[in-house]
Enzyme design. Structure first.
Site, mmCIF file in Angstrom:
data_model
loop_
_atom_site.group_PDB
_atom_site.id
_atom_site.type_symbol
_atom_site.label_atom_id
_atom_site.label_comp_id
_atom_site.label_asym_id
_atom_site.label_seq_id
_atom_site.Cartn_x
_atom_site.Cartn_y
_atom_site.Cartn_z
ATOM 1 N N HIS A 188 5.325 -22.906 15.419
ATOM 2 C CA HIS A 188 3.909 -23.249 15.399
ATOM 3 C C HIS A 188 3.253 -22.362 14.358
ATOM 4 O O HIS A 188 3.277 -21.139 14.478
ATOM 5 C CB HIS A 188 3.278 -23.018 16.774
ATOM 6 N N CYS A 189 2.729 -22.969 13.329
ATOM 7 C CA CYS A 189 2.191 -22.186 12.221
ATOM 8 C C CYS A 189 0.678 -22.047 12.359
ATOM 9 O O CYS A 189 -0.042 -23.039 12.243
ATOM 10 C CB CYS A 189 2.531 -22.873 10.909
ATOM 11 N N PRO A 190 0.165 -20.861 12.586
ATOM 12 C CA PRO A 190 -1.283 -20.706 12.710
ATOM 13 C C PRO A 190 -2.015 -20.918 11.392
ATOM 14 O O PRO A 190 -3.155 -21.369 11.382
ATOM 15 C CB PRO A 190 -1.454 -19.275 13.213
ATOM 16 N N GLY A 193 -2.345 -24.467 11.305
ATOM 17 C CA GLY A 193 -3.073 -24.983 12.453
ATOM 18 C C GLY A 193 -2.359 -26.087 13.184
ATOM 19 O O GLY A 193 -2.992 -26.951 13.789
ATOM 20 N N ASN A 194 -1.030 -26.122 13.131
ATOM 21 C CA ASN A 194 -0.302 -27.207 13.768
ATOM 22 C C ASN A 194 1.140 -26.746 13.978
ATOM 23 O O ASN A 194 1.574 -25.760 13.382
ATOM 24 C CB ASN A 194 -0.326 -28.436 12.845
#
Lengths: 468, 153
Positions: A188-190, A193-194
């Site tokens: 999950h890549c902050p 954002g997804n």
């Protein structure tokens, strides 16, 4: 003459209400058809009527975009004029192309469904529960369930997901931030954002690669710019004073270049060995085993094939059907429903007014017509049949897209606005539905329904007369 | 005095669904077969609940055909690579205009399932649900109550 059935004068109100919600909600806004994204169980946010999907915490995405836009803006404003003069006009061109590519990839990564697995329907979940022998366990949470399968002669454990109520396919993981199972879950890549999963990994990869190029390019250009200027003005400080934006760019690029280049290198390694970040971190396939192959059962054992498969493979469709319409399962709204003795639309537990035999007669008659012509698409049904099977065609009818049928009908009524960028699924679905089942072309339910209710030519002791 | 004939109708108070849709007896779920990896493939094991309704061969034929279609959709080959590269070069904007190969095959699958339902499954009181509606997790076969018994009054 008058036979044993219950005769009552036709109540036109009754007839217009019985095809009910399908007709009513064209008028009533309270019953507007809802799309599936509105009841999506995961923690995602949807925009543009379901076309755009984001994680709940899109946290750092604005920062990422902001940094990229600001850096490029400063580049075009401060460095490009000088460099165009002294070097070549291609510098802003290349910069522009890279910038566009980066932004598009970033937005694609953020707004695309990463490969979310829809949750199991209640029937499915019940079926799986049945298959897993709980041996009379009375605890609410049974012990974790796993299933072992063989993939390419390797034992792989499939875990049961308690939230989604299925056994997760291999390489699927449940993201706690988004509360979804995602296929081929990477991480999950902050910044984006997804989640990064099967469907948007290639966008993510092109984002970080193009960002590496962009960062390096800007870094190089800024260095060149400052060097040339300080040569021209014989003083570094003066050069910096003339072009302050360059210093900002330099700082941003310097700090991001390490992480971006590092990330690109890492993901290039993952792509070449057909691994996910998740698997790499957990060490699922670390080669303690046989030396001739990596332990990874998904690898094609060729770097080129792995790369092609991951990045250029076929684009799988989104499984969650965000813009599809929910089958209408509200009960009949009209107050006259109770007087009408019309049983509610419940499949199994109806109170029948007449005998089973009458129903059979009616069935035979209905069958004798081309029932495609008479079948009202999309008439509501409640859940005993499951939310998907809502078709009302004759038994057992080949309606394979019942929920979509109501969507088609409502879509035709509502005429959705033309679809911007990323998801054209709605229009395509509608087109495909048109082509798949001609029954769906046949329009409004109410006239046909009232007609069919009363057309009974050869019923022996029932005198039905079709209504106009 | 003759009374003008008042037409009285016997109001059939069944909803149309009752008349046309028999009750669902049960559902059978054909799970995915992961033995070849993550490609979409369904198990061909014949479920016991269908024994009374369907031939094992017909069932296998349907499932194998579906598996082949999904394999075609996910095939790695020249055509899919070309599509992927083209998409990459156009920054993936080409998918706005073009239907992907996978989507084309999905339509083919939907047609096949409809065809199978009409020819094989509906006459036996069964209904195949397109796996895409279940997130490609299962092939759901709905078994309807057998209504071939009796129509006597």
């Amino acid at each position: 003459m008058m036979k044993n059935c219950e005769y009552q004068q036709i109540d036109p109100r009754a007839l217009s209400v019985s095809p009910s919600s399908a007709q009513n909600h064209a008028g009533k806004s309270a019953q507007r058809p809802r799309r599936k994204w509105e009841v999506f169980p995961g923690k995602n946010r949807f925009f543009c009527d379901g076309r755009i999907i984001l994680a709940r915490q899109s946290g750092v995405l604005p920062l990422t975009l902001g940094l990229i836009v600001v850096t490029c803006g400063l580049f075009f404003a401060f460095d490009c004029p000088f460099l165009v003069e002294h070097l070549t006009v291609f510098i802003p061109v290349i910069g522009g192309v890279l910038f566009v590519f980066v932004v598009i990839s970033l937005l694609r990564t953020s707004f695309t469904d990463p490969g979310i697995l829809p949750r199991a329907t209640p029937d499915e979940a019940a079926d799986i529960e049945k298959q897993i022998d709980t041996s009379g366990s009375s605890t609410y949470r049974p012990p974790p369930r796993t299933k072992e399968i063989l993939i390419n002669q390797q034992v792989v454990k499939l875990k049961y997901c308690f939230t989604c109520k299925t056994f997760r396919p291999p390489r699927t993981s449940h993201c706690s931030l988004c509360d979804n199972c995602v296929e081929r879950f990477d991480h999950h890549c902050p910044w984006v954002g997804n989640c990064v999963g099967k469907r948007n990994y290639r966008f993510f990869y092109s984002f970080i690669i193009s960002l590496s190029f962009l960062t390096s390019f800007i870094f190089g250009c800024v260095i060149t710019h400052i060097t040339l200027r300080s040569q021209a003005s014989k003083s570094l400080v003066q050069a910096i004073q003339e072009s302050p934006g360059s210093v900002v760019e330099l700082v941003i690029c310097f700090f991001s270049i390490w992480s971006i280049l590092g990330l690109s290198g890492f993901h290039t390694y993952l792509v070449a060995s057909n691994l996910t970040t998740n698997e790499d971190i957990k060490g699922s396939w670390s080669s303690k085993r046989a030396a001739e192959e990596s332990g990874n059962p998904y690898s094609y054992n060729s770097i080129i094939t792995n790369c092609c498969a991951t990045l250029c493979g076929p684009m799988p469709p989104s499984l969650i059907d965000r813009r599809g319409f929910l089958p209408l399962d509200e009960p009949i709204p009209a107050p006259s429903a109770s007087e009408m003795e019309l049983p509610p639309f419940v499949a199994k537990n109806d109170a029948h007014m007449c005998t089973q035999s009458t129903k059979d007669v009616l069935e035979r008659v209905v069958h004798s017509f081309d029932f495609h012509g008479l079948c009202p698409p999309g008439t509501p049904k409640t859940s005993p049949l499951g939310p998907e099977v809502s078709c009302t065609a004759a038994a057992p009818s080949p309606q394979t897209l019942p929920s979509a049928s109501s969507s088609l009908q409502h879509a035709r009524q509502l005429v959705p606005a033309p679809c911007p960028p990323f998801s054209r699924s709605s229009k395509k679905e509608m087109d495909s539905l048109h082509s798949i089942n001609p029954a769906f072309r046949l329009a409004s339910p109410s006239p046909s329904l009232s007609r069919t209710t009363l057309i009974l030519g050869d019923a022996p002791d029932l005198g039905f007369i079709p209504l106009p | 005095m003759r009374q003008s004939p008042k037409l009285r109708f016997c109001v059939q108070t069944h909803s149309l669904q009752d008349l046309q849709q028999p009750a669902v007896s049960s559902k059978v779920f054909i799970q995915r077969d992961y033995s070849s990896g993550t490609i979409c493939k369904f198990q061909t094991k014949f479920p016991s609940e269908l024994e009374s309704r369907l031939d094992k061969q017909q069932f296998e034929e349907t499932i194998l055909a579906l598996n082949n279609l999904y394999a075609e959709a996910e095939k790695l080959g020249g055509k899919s690579y070309l599509e992927g590269c083209l998409a990459c070069l156009t920054a993936y904007t080409i998918f706005l205009c073009m239907e992907t190969h996978y989507e084309k095959v999905l339509k083919k699958i939907a047609r096949y399932i409809k065809d199978q339902n009409e020819k094989v499954y509906a006459p036996r009181g069964l209904l195949l649900t397109d796996p895409i509606e279940r997130g490609l997790r299962v092939v759901e076969i709905t078994i309807f109550e057998d209504r071939s018994i009796g129509s006597g009054r």
